[in-house]
Design a protein around this motif. Sequence first.
Motif, PDB file in Angstrom:
ATOM      1  N   ARG A  59     -50.293  16.087  40.185  1.00  0.00           N
ATOM      2  CA  ARG A  59     -49.424  17.146  39.657  1.00  0.00           C
ATOM      3  C   ARG A  59     -49.726  18.422  40.416  1.00  0.00           C
ATOM      4  O   ARG A  59     -50.880  18.746  40.680  1.00  0.00           O
ATOM      5  N   GLU A  60     -48.674  19.151  40.770  1.00  0.00           N
ATOM      6  CA  GLU A  60     -48.823  20.455  41.402  1.00  0.00           C
ATOM      7  C   GLU A  60     -47.756  21.365  40.810  1.00  0.00           C
ATOM      8  O   GLU A  60     -46.575  21.040  40.818  1.00  0.00           O
ATOM      9  N   LYS A  82     -61.925  22.344  37.185  1.00  0.00           N
ATOM     10  CA  LYS A  82     -62.719  21.348  36.452  1.00  0.00           C
ATOM     11  C   LYS A  82     -62.738  20.055  37.242  1.00  0.00           C
ATOM     12  O   LYS A  82     -61.907  19.834  38.127  1.00  0.00           O
ATOM     13  N   SER A  83     -63.697  19.223  36.907  1.00  0.00           N
ATOM     14  CA  SER A  83     -63.772  17.884  37.493  1.00  0.00           C
ATOM     15  C   SER A  83     -64.561  16.999  36.541  1.00  0.00           C
ATOM     16  O   SER A  83     -65.303  17.490  35.692  1.00  0.00           O
ATOM     17  N   ARG A  89     -61.995  12.807  39.936  1.00  0.00           N
ATOM     18  CA  ARG A  89     -60.776  13.511  39.522  1.00  0.00           C
ATOM     19  C   ARG A  89     -61.104  14.982  39.343  1.00  0.00           C
ATOM     20  O   ARG A  89     -62.201  15.324  38.910  1.00  0.00           O
ATOM     21  N   TRP A  90     -60.128  15.838  39.628  1.00  0.00           N
ATOM     22  CA  TRP A  90     -60.383  17.274  39.611  1.00  0.00           C
ATOM     23  C   TRP A  90     -59.094  18.058  39.411  1.00  0.00           C
ATOM     24  O   TRP A  90     -57.991  17.549  39.585  1.00  0.00           O
ATOM     25  N   THR A  91     -59.276  19.318  39.026  1.00  0.00           N
ATOM     26  CA  THR A  91     -58.183  20.286  38.930  1.00  0.00           C
ATOM     27  C   THR A  91     -58.584  21.499  39.751  1.00  0.00           C
ATOM     28  O   THR A  91     -59.687  22.032  39.581  1.00  0.00           O
ATOM     29  N   THR A 108     -51.544  25.342  40.248  1.00  0.00           N
ATOM     30  CA  THR A 108     -52.521  24.458  39.625  1.00  0.00           C
ATOM     31  C   THR A 108     -52.201  23.034  40.048  1.00  0.00           C
ATOM     32  O   THR A 108     -51.037  22.626  40.009  1.00  0.00           O
ATOM     33  N   ASP A 110     -53.680  18.831  39.932  1.00  0.00           N
ATOM     34  CA  ASP A 110     -54.591  17.786  39.475  1.00  0.00           C
ATOM     35  C   ASP A 110     -54.607  16.707  40.540  1.00  0.00           C
ATOM     36  O   ASP A 110     -53.549  16.296  41.028  1.00  0.00           O
ATOM     37  N   GLU A 141     -65.877  17.296  32.363  1.00  0.00           N
ATOM     38  CA  GLU A 141     -64.753  17.410  31.431  1.00  0.00           C
ATOM     39  C   GLU A 141     -65.220  17.211  30.018  1.00  0.00           C
ATOM     40  O   GLU A 141     -66.183  16.571  29.740  1.00  0.00           O
TER      41      GLU A 141
END
Length: 141
Positions: A59-60, A82-83, A89-91, A108, A110, A141
């Motif tokens: 997602r962007e 976050k990750s 996985r990360w944001t 933002t 993901d 997380e």
Amino acid sequence: MSDYFKQVEIRWSDLDPNFHLRHSAYYDFGAYSRVSFMNENGITPQVLSNAHIGPVIFREECVFRKEIKFGDQVKINLKLAKSNDDFSRWTMVHEIWKNENTLSAVITLDGAWMDTVHRKLTVPPQAFKDLFSIISNDTGE
């Protein structure tokens, strides 16, 4: 935590018919910032290729706040929002600033890391997690 900033120059080709930055250029600037950060810190395209790993985006999203015009001075920051613990996985978040003090957009995204041979999500090498901890707001997380 320390922010990473990348300066960009607005080109004529970055503008839309209303003479402000076209929406897709914001996303291009975010990608440029992420790839520059990795490359400047040793995670080069060759390193990614040798490790058979690459980033994948799920997602962007961009929230546009103030228009950017030709001649504006623009810089993009990069933060790991976050990750999960293994950093599979990360944001990430980019803030796009114009003329030093005007927040123009927030991107933002993901994502995760993909094994490019098996075409499956994977855990990256420890060096990746170590590097991104430099720009981390939160790990776990």
